[in-house]
Write a protein that holds these residues in place. Structure first.
Motif, PDB file in Angstrom:
ATOM      1  N   SER A   1      15.715   0.224  25.967  1.00  0.00           N
ATOM      2  CA  SER A   1      16.602  -0.918  26.222  1.00  0.00           C
ATOM      3  C   SER A   1      18.062  -0.524  26.054  1.00  0.00           C
ATOM      4  CB  SER A   1      16.243  -2.076  25.284  1.00  0.00           C
ATOM      5  OG  SER A   1      16.688  -1.842  23.964  1.00  0.00           O
TER       6      SER A   1
ATOM      7  N   HIS B   1      20.380  -7.220  27.247  1.00  0.00           N
ATOM      8  CA  HIS B   1      20.552  -8.637  27.552  1.00  0.00           C
ATOM      9  C   HIS B   1      22.019  -9.012  27.728  1.00  0.00           C
ATOM     10  CE1 HIS B   1      19.094 -12.725  27.794  1.00  0.00           C
ATOM     11  NE2 HIS B   1      19.976 -13.113  26.897  1.00  0.00           N
TER      12      HIS B   1
ATOM     13  N   GLU C   1      12.157  -5.532  33.385  1.00  0.00           N
ATOM     14  CA  GLU C   1      10.883  -5.564  32.658  1.00  0.00           C
ATOM     15  C   GLU C   1       9.818  -4.747  33.384  1.00  0.00           C
ATOM     16  OE1 GLU C   1       6.966  -6.451  31.552  1.00  0.00           O
ATOM     17  OE2 GLU C   1       7.769  -7.224  33.439  1.00  0.00           O
TER      18      GLU C   1
ATOM     19  N   TYR D   1      10.290  -1.544  31.012  1.00  0.00           N
ATOM     20  CA  TYR D   1       9.592  -1.902  29.790  1.00  0.00           C
ATOM     21  C   TYR D   1       8.072  -1.946  29.937  1.00  0.00           C
ATOM     22  CZ  TYR D   1      14.283  -3.376  28.409  1.00  0.00           C
ATOM     23  OH  TYR D   1      15.632  -3.407  28.136  1.00  0.00           O
TER      24      TYR D   1
ATOM     25  N   SER E   1      20.871  -0.677  28.969  1.00  0.00           N
ATOM     26  CA  SER E   1      22.186  -1.263  28.719  1.00  0.00           C
ATOM     27  C   SER E   1      23.300  -0.337  29.202  1.00  0.00           C
ATOM     28  CB  SER E   1      22.353  -1.552  27.223  1.00  0.00           C
ATOM     29  OG  SER E   1      23.659  -1.983  26.925  1.00  0.00           O
TER      30      SER E   1
ATOM     31  N   ASN F   1      15.828  -6.756  23.255  1.00  0.00           N
ATOM     32  CA  ASN F   1      16.293  -6.263  24.548  1.00  0.00           C
ATOM     33  C   ASN F   1      17.818  -6.129  24.505  1.00  0.00           C
ATOM     34  OD1 ASN F   1      16.666  -5.625  27.231  1.00  0.00           O
ATOM     35  ND2 ASN F   1      16.497  -7.740  27.926  1.00  0.00           N
TER      36      ASN F   1
END
Length: 301
Positions: A107, A38, A88, A92, A111, A35
Motif C-alpha cells: 500500500s 487512500h 484492490e 492487494y 501511494s 490502505n
C-alpha cells in the motif's frame, strides 16, 4: 467570539476528515490492514474535479452552478470508486493470503506510485482549483458567519455520511460487509462472494475519498500531486482517534480533529497545529489504543 467562529470552521474541516477517515475504517474493518494509498485517491479526486469542471460547465452551464457542482462531484466519486476497485484487484487481492506486513508495504508502494505518477501526468506545479460555487459568507448572528464552501462541505459530508450509514445498516450489501468484518471465513461458507464485497468496500471508501478531495480542494483553492499526504495522514489519525474499524468512530474522530486543528489555528500556537495533531495520535496509542469508540478484538493464533 473568535472561539465560536473557529468552532464553525472546525466542523467544516472535520467533516472532510470524517469522509476520508471512513475509507480507512471500512477497509480496516473488512481486511484488517491500513490502505496508505487512500490519501492519494483524494488527490486523484481533486485532479479529476479540476479537469471535469470546465467540461461540465460547457454542457451544464446553462442550468446554473448547482447542477455543475453535483455532476462534478458524482462523476469524481464514480471515477475514484473505479480506481479503488482497480487498486484492490491488481495490488492487494494477489497478496490476500500473504502476511499483512506484505500488504502494508504494498500500500505504501501504491501511494508512491500515485504521487509520482501524478507528477508525471498532471505536472509538478500547483494549480488553482476552479470555483464550483460563488464565494460568499452567510451571517449567523452575534458577529458569526460561515463561508459558502464551508457550508457546502458540511452539507455534502452530512448527506454522504447518512447514505453510508443506511448502506451499511439497512441493505443486504451492508449486511454482507458486516459479516465479512466479523468473520471472513464464515461469511464465505454462508455463500457471500467475498471478492465482490471487498471490491465494493474499496469502491465505497474510494468514492468518499474522491468527494473529500473535491471538498478539500474547495477549501484550500489549489491542488498538486502531493496534496493528499497531509490530509490523508490526518484522516488516519482521526480514524485511530475514533476507533479504527468503527464507522461512527471515524466520523467522530474526524469532527474532533477538525475542531481541534481549527481552534489551534486561531491561537498563538497556530504554527504548531500539525505537531499537535500527530501528538494526539501518540497519546491515543499510549492511553487508549482502541480509540474512543473502538473495541478490543481478539485474534486467533
Amino acid at each position: 467570539m473568535e472561539f465560536s467562529q473557529q468552532l464553525i470552521n472546525g466542523l467544516s474541516l472535520g467533516s472532510i476528515y470524517a469522509l476520508i477517515a471512513l475509507g480507512y475504517s471500512m477497509v480496516y474493518g473488512v481486511l484488517r490492514f491500513i490502505n496508505f494509498a487512500h490519501g492519494d485517491i483524494l488527490m486523484v479526486g481533486a485532479f479529476v474535479g479540476y479537469y471535469l469542471t470546465p467540461r461540465m460547465q460547457v454542457f451544464l452551464g446553462g442550468f446554473g452552478l448547482i447542477p455543475v457542482g453535483i455532476a462534478v462531484l458524482m462523476s469524481t466519486m464514480v471515477i475514484c470508486a473505479l480506481l479503488g476497485v482497480s487498486i484492490e484487484f491488481f495490488a492487494y487481492r494477489p497478496l490476500r493470503k500473504h502476511p499483512r506486513l506484505t500488504v502494508l508495504i504494498t500500500s505504501i508502494g501504491v501511494s508512491l506510485l500515485l504521487e509520482y505518477g501524478g507528477q508525471i501526468l498532471f505536472g509538478v506545479n500547483v494549480k488553482p482549483f476552479p470555483s464550483l460555487l460563488p464565494s460568499f459568507r452567510i451571517p449567523l448572528g452575534f458577529g458569526l458567519s460561515v463561508a459558502s464552501n464551508h457550508l457546502v462541505a458540511l452539507g455534502v459530508s452530512g448527506i454522504l455520511l447518512l447514505v453510508l450509514r443506511l448502506l451499511v445498516l439497512r441493505t443486504r450489501l451492508g449486511l454482507a460487509m458486516r459479516a465479512l468484518a466479523h468473520n471472513q471465513e464464515a461469511a464465505s461458507l454462508m455463500g457471500i462472494n467475498t471478492n465482490i464485497i471487498i471490491s465494493l468496500t474499496f469502491a465505497a471508501g474510494s468514492a468518499l475519498a474522491g468527494a473529500g478531495g473535491i471538498l478539500y480542494a474547495l477549501n484550500i483553492h489549489s491542488i498538486d500531486p502531493l496534496m493528499g499526504i497531509l490530509p490523508g495522514m490526518k484522516a488516519f489519525v482521526a480514524a485511530v482517534l475514533g476507533g479504527i474499524g468503527s464507522l461512527p468512530g471515524a466520523a467522530l474522530g474526524g469532527i474532533l480533529l477538525g475542531v481541534v486543528e481549527s481552534l489551534i489555528g486561531g491561537s498563538s500556537i497556530s504554527s504548531y497545529r500539525d505537531a499537535v495533531v500527530f501528538s494526539i495520535l501518540i497519546l491515543i496509542l499510549l492511553l487508549r489504543p482502541t480509540g474512543i469508540l473502538g473495541k478490543v478484538v481478539q485474534e486467533k493464533v
